[in-house]
Write a protein that holds these residues in place. Structure first.
Motif, PDB file in Angstrom:
ATOM      1  N   LEU A   1       5.235  -0.269   2.114  1.00  0.00           N
ATOM      2  CA  LEU A   1       6.293  -0.718   1.213  1.00  0.00           C
ATOM      3  C   LEU A   1       5.717  -1.540   0.067  1.00  0.00           C
ATOM      4  O   LEU A   1       6.098  -1.368  -1.098  1.00  0.00           O
ATOM      5  CB  LEU A   1       7.328  -1.534   1.995  1.00  0.00           C
ATOM      6  CG  LEU A   1       8.547  -2.030   1.222  1.00  0.00           C
ATOM      7  CD1 LEU A   1       9.357  -0.866   0.673  1.00  0.00           C
ATOM      8  CD2 LEU A   1       9.426  -2.911   2.113  1.00  0.00           C
ATOM      9  N   LYS A   2       4.798  -2.434   0.373  1.00  0.00           N
ATOM     10  CA  LYS A   2       4.208  -3.296  -0.655  1.00  0.00           C
ATOM     11  C   LYS A   2       3.386  -2.488  -1.648  1.00  0.00           C
ATOM     12  O   LYS A   2       3.305  -2.839  -2.828  1.00  0.00           O
ATOM     13  CB  LYS A   2       3.340  -4.375   0.000  1.00  0.00           C
ATOM     14  CG  LYS A   2       4.132  -5.470   0.694  1.00  0.00           C
ATOM     15  CD  LYS A   2       3.210  -6.515   1.300  1.00  0.00           C
ATOM     16  CE  LYS A   2       4.002  -7.674   1.902  1.00  0.00           C
ATOM     17  NZ  LYS A   2       3.098  -8.681   2.513  1.00  0.00           N
TER      18      LYS A   2
ATOM     19  N   TYR B   1       9.048   6.234  -1.987  1.00  0.00           N
ATOM     20  CA  TYR B   1       9.914   5.137  -1.520  1.00  0.00           C
ATOM     21  C   TYR B   1      10.952   5.657  -0.523  1.00  0.00           C
ATOM     22  O   TYR B   1      11.243   5.006   0.482  1.00  0.00           O
ATOM     23  CB  TYR B   1      10.606   4.485  -2.719  1.00  0.00           C
ATOM     24  CG  TYR B   1      11.529   3.346  -2.337  1.00  0.00           C
ATOM     25  CD1 TYR B   1      11.029   2.195  -1.733  1.00  0.00           C
ATOM     26  CD2 TYR B   1      12.896   3.424  -2.570  1.00  0.00           C
ATOM     27  CE1 TYR B   1      11.867   1.149  -1.376  1.00  0.00           C
ATOM     28  CE2 TYR B   1      13.739   2.385  -2.222  1.00  0.00           C
ATOM     29  CZ  TYR B   1      13.224   1.244  -1.625  1.00  0.00           C
ATOM     30  OH  TYR B   1      14.066   0.228  -1.262  1.00  0.00           O
TER      31      TYR B   1
ATOM     32  N   SER C   1      16.978  -5.684  -0.010  1.00  0.00           N
ATOM     33  CA  SER C   1      15.817  -5.682  -0.898  1.00  0.00           C
ATOM     34  C   SER C   1      14.538  -5.555  -0.069  1.00  0.00           C
ATOM     35  O   SER C   1      14.558  -5.633   1.159  1.00  0.00           O
ATOM     36  CB  SER C   1      15.778  -6.980  -1.703  1.00  0.00           C
ATOM     37  OG  SER C   1      15.581  -8.083  -0.829  1.00  0.00           O
ATOM     38  N   ASP C   2      13.411  -5.412  -0.758  1.00  0.00           N
ATOM     39  CA  ASP C   2      12.114  -5.329  -0.077  1.00  0.00           C
ATOM     40  C   ASP C   2      11.864  -6.551   0.804  1.00  0.00           C
ATOM     41  O   ASP C   2      11.421  -6.424   1.942  1.00  0.00           O
ATOM     42  CB  ASP C   2      10.981  -5.244  -1.112  1.00  0.00           C
ATOM     43  CG  ASP C   2      10.770  -3.828  -1.623  1.00  0.00           C
ATOM     44  OD1 ASP C   2      11.608  -2.955  -1.319  1.00  0.00           O
ATOM     45  OD2 ASP C   2       9.781  -3.595  -2.342  1.00  0.00           O
ATOM     46  N   SER C   3      12.112  -7.735   0.251  1.00  0.00           N
ATOM     47  CA  SER C   3      11.820  -8.960   1.010  1.00  0.00           C
ATOM     48  C   SER C   3      12.641  -9.019   2.289  1.00  0.00           C
ATOM     49  O   SER C   3      12.146  -9.434   3.344  1.00  0.00           O
ATOM     50  CB  SER C   3      12.070 -10.200   0.152  1.00  0.00           C
ATOM     51  OG  SER C   3      13.415 -10.251  -0.286  1.00  0.00           O
TER      52      SER C   3
ATOM     53  N   ARG D   1      14.594  -2.231  -4.383  1.00  0.00           N
ATOM     54  CA  ARG D   1      13.355  -3.003  -4.425  1.00  0.00           C
ATOM     55  C   ARG D   1      13.616  -4.482  -4.693  1.00  0.00           C
ATOM     56  O   ARG D   1      13.012  -5.354  -4.087  1.00  0.00           O
ATOM     57  CB  ARG D   1      12.405  -2.448  -5.506  1.00  0.00           C
ATOM     58  CG  ARG D   1      12.109  -0.961  -5.428  1.00  0.00           C
ATOM     59  CD  ARG D   1      11.633  -0.514  -4.045  1.00  0.00           C
ATOM     60  NE  ARG D   1      10.441  -1.146  -3.602  1.00  0.00           N
ATOM     61  CZ  ARG D   1       9.194  -0.693  -3.786  1.00  0.00           C
ATOM     62  NH1 ARG D   1       8.997   0.423  -4.458  1.00  0.00           N
ATOM     63  NH2 ARG D   1       8.156  -1.331  -3.300  1.00  0.00           N
TER      64      ARG D   1
ATOM     65  N   ASN E   1      14.647   3.246  -5.969  1.00  0.00           N
ATOM     66  CA  ASN E   1      13.316   2.721  -6.284  1.00  0.00           C
ATOM     67  C   ASN E   1      13.244   2.173  -7.712  1.00  0.00           C
ATOM     68  O   ASN E   1      12.318   2.463  -8.463  1.00  0.00           O
ATOM     69  CB  ASN E   1      12.267   3.819  -6.081  1.00  0.00           C
ATOM     70  CG  ASN E   1      10.861   3.260  -6.035  1.00  0.00           C
ATOM     71  OD1 ASN E   1      10.637   2.162  -5.545  1.00  0.00           O
ATOM     72  ND2 ASN E   1       9.904   4.010  -6.553  1.00  0.00           N
TER      73      ASN E   1
END
Length: 610
Positions: free
Chosen positions: A443-444, A456, A578-580, A553, A523
């Motif tokens: 993912l990162k 993604y 989200s990603d986080s 993202r 994405n």
């Protein structure tokens, strides 16, 4: 030649062959497609480097028709051209000094198309994200095209030539002996102190392969050390006596290996003496031990561990829990102050539950300072809520890290070692940890933007399965579904057959008629706005349900939040992550905490507005 280079060069050769094929010689065209299919399958089988071809591309490779030949061929050329260029970016392949040569090679390969095909290619071309020395080709004659090829060949010669790196046999041998000794000491320490946990350590009872590769700084090499699960009990340690000047990014295989990845260390290897910082030190063993312990501990075992760590910080733990009347896990005193600690390991930590807990705390008259200890980060929303309520937030890893920073990890070692006899190791804990960490790494590394949507999407599908597959009686999913009108396309649909009739999934099945869960992947390189977010609501239909999840993202902006509230007001529930947040949820899953609380919290934030 490295295995990675061999396969990448073979892709370019297949690109040339496809470009040369024509409708008058269909046999050559089908053989070229077959060769390309074989290459791609082997690259993916051995996990040599990432490829992000679309399903349409694979359908074209499998097609036995030559109807609409020109468009078919150019679509294949377009995707293959995009992938070849993108592979030259550092998130896929690593190499030095040859960028100009490889770009030139791809351009010349492309110019094997005839003039009309080049014109068609330029009309549909997907511009690579990392577009090195981009050009738009347009020729009136073959003479012009030939002249351009000469110019590209001349340009290719301007690139720096690859410097040959020579490593002495003696240096390879000494380095391999050092690696074998370090891993032998690592395994010996583990077998002496924690033999029952040995399978859960990344380099214990595993096959180990190591490689010397290029590095960006001029004074070092990169030392890659990989471990693999094997079925034949092979736990050998081998350094390949070859310098890898063309190799994949983390964490892909450098050779044709079908064994499953178990772990990896990347170290800096000094060129002057081939020394490196030992990643198998006792301190690192203790770090790994701590991760194994937390991952496999019950709520009670974590509570005991927290008490121990608080004692180390000078807290006096009250034998009689003064906070029993309001349900705290630990009460303690320090410097004439009283503290009450609540531990959140597998315990529910949804926003609703946290707020309910705070309300109960505020009603008490105990003069105790409240603090919540979490075994993984609970998310920004909960962190802000606790801060506003003057409740101290403690992350368990921060308490542990203090001992490592003062080189006192032995105290953690002795504590956990004493608890091993009663520790119940989950059968899949090691695999779960590696799988989760690999998803976070993927993912990162995935670059936001329209061009990488396929990559993604692939990562998002794997993340959803990793997080929630266990919540269903039978996990049934289908990717990239189109409706009959071909105007709405959602990325993933999962059959909603929850195993727990009181779960979040059961709730949305009852209240939102959700027979299938729609997950859409955005994405975008910026936060989603109301238009982006609203588009997902079109996928919610009467026979599917009024619920969907969006992975994005950067999250959503204020306009999208307003849109989300309006949709909720009108009976549609759309949640986004989200990603986080996904990374935090993966961390929770690794330690055995069901991340379903995150969904509950997102819903609660909408509910409380009405």
């Amino acid at each position: 030649m490295t295995t990675t280079r061999k396969y990448y060069d073979s892709l370019i050769d297949a690109f040339i062959r496809i470009n040369k094929s024509n409708v008058n010689e269909p046999k050559e065209y089908f053989e070229a497609k077959s060769e390309l299919t074989h290459l791609i399958n082997r690259i993916l089988k051995f996990d040599l480097f990432p490829l992000t071809f679309t399903n349409d591309f694979y359908d074209l490779l499998e097609s036995e028709s030559i109807k609409d030949f020109d468009n078919q061929k150019i679509k294949i050329v377009n995707e293959l051209h995009f992938e070849l260029i993108e592979c030259l970016w550092t998130t896929r392949l690593r190499f030095g000094g040859e960028l100009i040569q490889y770009i030139s090679k791809i351009k010349i390969a492309l110019l094997n198309l005839d003039i009309k095909e080049i014109e068609l290619f330029e009309k549909i071309k997907t511009e690579p994200i990392h577009s090195y020395f981009p050009e738009n080709f347009s020729f009136k004659s073959n003479k012009e095209k030939t002249q351009k090829i000469k110019e590209i060949r001349a340009f290719s010669k301007t690139g720096p030539k690859k410097k040959k790196v020579i490593i002495r046999k003696k240096d390879y041998t000494n380095l391999e002996n050092k690696l074998v000794a370090d891993i032998s000491n690592y395994r010996g320490y583990i077998m002496e102190h924690y033999p029952s946990l040995s399978e859960n350590f990344s380099f214990c009872n595993k096959k180990v392969l190591a490689y010397i590769t290029e590095a960006m700084p001029s004074d070092i090499f990169e030392f890659r050390i990989h471990s693999y699960f094997t079925t034949n009990g092979d736990n050998s340690v081998k350094l390949h006596h070859q310098f890898y000047d063309f190799y994949p990014s983390y964490f892909h295989n450098l050779e044709e290996i079908t064994d499953k990845f178990a772990g990896a260390h990347i170290a800096s290897l000094k060129k002057e003496d081939f020394s490196f910082r030992n990643p198998f030190s006792i301190s690192n063993i203790h770090r790994e031990l701590t991760e194994i312990f937390i991952q496999n501990s019950s709520g009670y075992e974590i509570e005991e561990f927290c008490s121990f760590l608080l004692k180390c910080k000078g807290y006096k733990i009250n034998e009689v829990n003064l906070s029993n009347d309001i349900g705290y896990d630990i009460s303690a005193t320090k410097e004439k102050k009283s503290f009450a600690f609540e531990i959140f390991h597998h315990k529910s930590r949804s926003v609703a539950k946290i707020k309910s807990r705070i309300a109960r705390i505020n009603k008490t008259s105990l003069e105790m300072i409240p603090a919540f200890i979490f075994t993984s980060f609970p998310g920004d929303e909960i962190y802000k809520i606790l801060k506003n309520e003057n409740i101290k937030t403690i992350i368990l890893q921060d308490l542990i890290r203090e001992h490592f920073e003062v080189e006192n990890s032995q105290i953690i070692h002795w504590y956990i070692k004493s608890k091993i006899p009663s520790l119940r190791i989950k059968s899949n804990s090691f695999e779960l940890k590696f799988q989760g960490e690999n998803l976070i790494s993927r993912l990162k590394k995935c670059i936001p933007g329209e061009k990488n949507w396929s990559e993604y999407e692939s990562i998002g599908i794997d993340i959803f399965s990793f997080l929630f597959k266990d919540n269903f009686k039978k996990y049934l999913s289908e990717e990239q579904i189109e409706n009959n009108l071909k105007n709405h396309r959602r990325d993933l649909m999962v059959n909603n057959n929850p195993s727990d009739l009181t779960s979040f999934w059961s709730d949305i099945k009852r209240n939102y008629n959700c027979s299938a869960i729609i997950i859409d992947f955005k994405n975008y390189s910026s936060k989603l706005n109301s238009t982006n977010f609203f588009s997902v609501s079109k996928y919610t239909k009467k026979n599917v349900g009024d619920f969907a999840i969006v992975f994005s993202r950067k999250g959503i902006d204020k306009t999208a939040k307003i849109e989300q509230s309006e949709l909720f007001k009108n009976g549609k529930l759309l949640l986004e992550f989200s990603d986080s947040e996904l990374i935090e949820m993966i961390g929770e899953k690794i330690i055995g905490k069901d991340p379903i609380d995150r969904l509950e919290s997102k819903k609660f934030e909408l509910v409380k507005k009405y």
